[in-house]
Write a protein that holds these residues in place. Structure first.
Motif, PDB file in Angstrom:
ATOM      1  N   SER A  28       0.871  -1.166   0.000  1.00  0.00           N
ATOM      2  CA  SER A  28       0.000   0.000   0.000  1.00  0.00           C
ATOM      3  C   SER A  28       0.909   1.217   0.000  1.00  0.00           C
ATOM      4  CB  SER A  28      -0.904  -0.028   1.238  1.00  0.00           C
ATOM      5  OG  SER A  28      -1.752   1.096   1.243  1.00  0.00           O
ATOM      6  N   ILE A  29       1.121   1.748  -1.179  1.00  0.00           N
ATOM      7  CA  ILE A  29       2.046   2.862  -1.313  1.00  0.00           C
ATOM      8  C   ILE A  29       1.362   4.163  -0.918  1.00  0.00           C
ATOM      9  CG2 ILE A  29       3.438   4.202  -2.927  1.00  0.00           C
ATOM     10  CD1 ILE A  29       3.845   1.597  -4.521  1.00  0.00           C
ATOM     11  N   PHE A  30       1.939   4.838   0.087  1.00  0.00           N
ATOM     12  CA  PHE A  30       1.378   6.094   0.550  1.00  0.00           C
ATOM     13  C   PHE A  30       1.980   7.275  -0.199  1.00  0.00           C
ATOM     14  CE2 PHE A  30      -0.569   9.155   3.120  1.00  0.00           C
ATOM     15  CZ  PHE A  30       0.372  10.021   3.655  1.00  0.00           C
ATOM     16  N   ARG A  31       3.293   7.239  -0.339  1.00  0.00           N
ATOM     17  CA  ARG A  31       3.980   8.346  -1.011  1.00  0.00           C
ATOM     18  C   ARG A  31       5.289   7.844  -1.593  1.00  0.00           C
ATOM     19  NH1 ARG A  31       4.548  11.678   3.019  1.00  0.00           N
ATOM     20  NH2 ARG A  31       2.708  12.958   2.565  1.00  0.00           N
ATOM     21  N   ILE A  32       5.608   8.299  -2.809  1.00  0.00           N
ATOM     22  CA  ILE A  32       6.909   8.021  -3.397  1.00  0.00           C
ATOM     23  C   ILE A  32       7.685   9.323  -3.452  1.00  0.00           C
ATOM     24  CG2 ILE A  32       8.185   7.175  -5.381  1.00  0.00           C
ATOM     25  CD1 ILE A  32       5.854   5.402  -6.063  1.00  0.00           C
ATOM     26  N   ASN A  33       8.779   9.362  -2.790  1.00  0.00           N
ATOM     27  CA  ASN A  33       9.606  10.571  -2.760  1.00  0.00           C
ATOM     28  C   ASN A  33      10.591  10.528  -3.930  1.00  0.00           C
ATOM     29  OD1 ASN A  33       8.328  11.686  -0.369  1.00  0.00           O
ATOM     30  ND2 ASN A  33       9.311  10.003   0.725  1.00  0.00           N
ATOM     31  N   ALA A  34      11.847  10.639  -3.676  1.00  0.00           N
ATOM     32  CA  ALA A  34      12.808  10.635  -4.777  1.00  0.00           C
ATOM     33  C   ALA A  34      12.887   9.261  -5.435  1.00  0.00           C
ATOM     34  CB  ALA A  34      14.188  11.032  -4.277  1.00  0.00           C
ATOM     35  N   MET A  35      13.065   9.265  -6.736  1.00  0.00           N
ATOM     36  CA  MET A  35      13.320   8.034  -7.491  1.00  0.00           C
ATOM     37  C   MET A  35      14.545   8.278  -8.368  1.00  0.00           C
ATOM     38  SD  MET A  35       9.555   6.649  -8.575  1.00  0.00           S
ATOM     39  CE  MET A  35      10.127   4.938  -8.693  1.00  0.00           C
ATOM     40  N   ILE A 100      10.205   5.112  -0.801  1.00  0.00           N
ATOM     41  CA  ILE A 100       8.766   4.878  -0.810  1.00  0.00           C
ATOM     42  C   ILE A 100       8.253   4.753   0.612  1.00  0.00           C
ATOM     43  CG2 ILE A 100       6.948   3.303  -1.561  1.00  0.00           C
ATOM     44  CD1 ILE A 100       8.789   2.538  -3.912  1.00  0.00           C
ATOM     45  N   GLN A 101       7.145   5.419   0.839  1.00  0.00           N
ATOM     46  CA  GLN A 101       6.533   5.399   2.169  1.00  0.00           C
ATOM     47  C   GLN A 101       5.218   4.651   2.108  1.00  0.00           C
ATOM     48  OE1 GLN A 101       6.074   9.333   3.719  1.00  0.00           O
ATOM     49  NE2 GLN A 101       5.499   8.664   5.767  1.00  0.00           N
ATOM     50  N   THR A 102       5.054   3.696   3.009  1.00  0.00           N
ATOM     51  CA  THR A 102       3.773   3.009   3.164  1.00  0.00           C
ATOM     52  C   THR A 102       3.090   3.569   4.412  1.00  0.00           C
ATOM     53  OG1 THR A 102       4.895   1.234   4.344  1.00  0.00           O
ATOM     54  CG2 THR A 102       4.534   0.933   1.984  1.00  0.00           C
ATOM     55  N   PRO A 103       1.769   3.396   4.534  1.00  0.00           N
ATOM     56  CA  PRO A 103       1.031   4.004   5.648  1.00  0.00           C
ATOM     57  C   PRO A 103       1.614   3.639   7.005  1.00  0.00           C
ATOM     58  CG  PRO A 103      -0.493   3.201   4.008  1.00  0.00           C
ATOM     59  CD  PRO A 103       0.869   2.725   3.590  1.00  0.00           C
ATOM     60  N   GLY A 104       1.853   4.662   7.815  1.00  0.00           N
ATOM     61  CA  GLY A 104       2.334   4.448   9.169  1.00  0.00           C
ATOM     62  C   GLY A 104       3.809   4.127   9.277  1.00  0.00           C
ATOM     63  N   GLN A 105       4.498   4.115   8.158  1.00  0.00           N
ATOM     64  CA  GLN A 105       5.916   3.758   8.157  1.00  0.00           C
ATOM     65  C   GLN A 105       6.751   4.900   7.611  1.00  0.00           C
ATOM     66  OE1 GLN A 105       7.091   0.878   9.469  1.00  0.00           O
ATOM     67  NE2 GLN A 105       4.980   0.402  10.002  1.00  0.00           N
ATOM     68  N   PRO A 106       8.006   4.982   8.033  1.00  0.00           N
ATOM     69  CA  PRO A 106       8.893   5.990   7.420  1.00  0.00           C
ATOM     70  C   PRO A 106       9.264   5.586   6.004  1.00  0.00           C
ATOM     71  CG  PRO A 106      10.135   4.591   8.920  1.00  0.00           C
ATOM     72  CD  PRO A 106       8.687   4.190   9.077  1.00  0.00           C
ATOM     73  N   SER A 107       9.819   6.525   5.275  1.00  0.00           N
ATOM     74  CA  SER A 107      10.256   6.256   3.908  1.00  0.00           C
ATOM     75  C   SER A 107      11.375   5.220   3.936  1.00  0.00           C
ATOM     76  CB  SER A 107      10.751   7.548   3.269  1.00  0.00           C
ATOM     77  OG  SER A 107      11.094   7.341   1.922  1.00  0.00           O
ATOM     78  N   TYR A 108      11.301   4.290   2.996  1.00  0.00           N
ATOM     79  CA  TYR A 108      12.282   3.206   2.931  1.00  0.00           C
ATOM     80  C   TYR A 108      12.868   3.172   1.529  1.00  0.00           C
ATOM     81  CZ  TYR A 108      14.278  -1.467   3.392  1.00  0.00           C
ATOM     82  OH  TYR A 108      15.151  -2.539   3.431  1.00  0.00           O
TER      83      TYR A 108
END
Length: 121
Positions: A28-35, A100-108
């Motif tokens: 469940s992808i919440f946000r994609i930051n840098a790619m 990539i950030q999933t709900p409730g988790q930091p960006s990984y």
């Protein structure tokens, strides 16, 4: 489980073009930051090719400036690398990277498995 899947690699002649794609899927992808795209040639360390932030700002290695263009399509969670005026020294395995950030988790930081690009002279 989030995955990055690359496609579009292959064989090209010097001076030719290839377009790489990388799609983020799964979980469940919440946000994609840098790619970004990195590459690793035989016997060499992995190196940065290009990155793009969520707002669209880009950064390129000097060796590809003016020849490669990175872009992203946020609605499809996809990043592209358009490679023009290819040179034999561009031969490498190209890896997709994304924060990539999933709900409730930091960006990984996620990596794809890589796609081979071979440029013949």
């Amino acid at each position: 489980q989030v995955q990055l899947v690359e496609s579009g690699g292959g064989l090209a002649q010097a001076g030719g073009s290839l377009r790489l794609s990388c799609a983020a899927s799964g979980g469940s992808i919440f946000r994609i930051n840098a790619m970004g795209w990195y590459r690793q040639a035989p016997g060499k360390q992995r190196e940065l090719v290009a990155t793009i932030r969520s707002g669209g700002s880009t950064n390129y290695a000097d060796s590809v400036k003016g020849r490669f263009t990175i872009s992203r399509e946020n609605a499809k969670n996809t990043v592209y690398l358009q490679m023009n005026s290819l040179k034999p020294e561009d031969t490498a395995v190209y890896y997709c990277n994304g924060y990539i950030q999933t709900p409730g988790q930091p960006s990984y930081n996620y990596w794809g498995l890589g796609t081979q690009v071979t440029v013949s002279s």
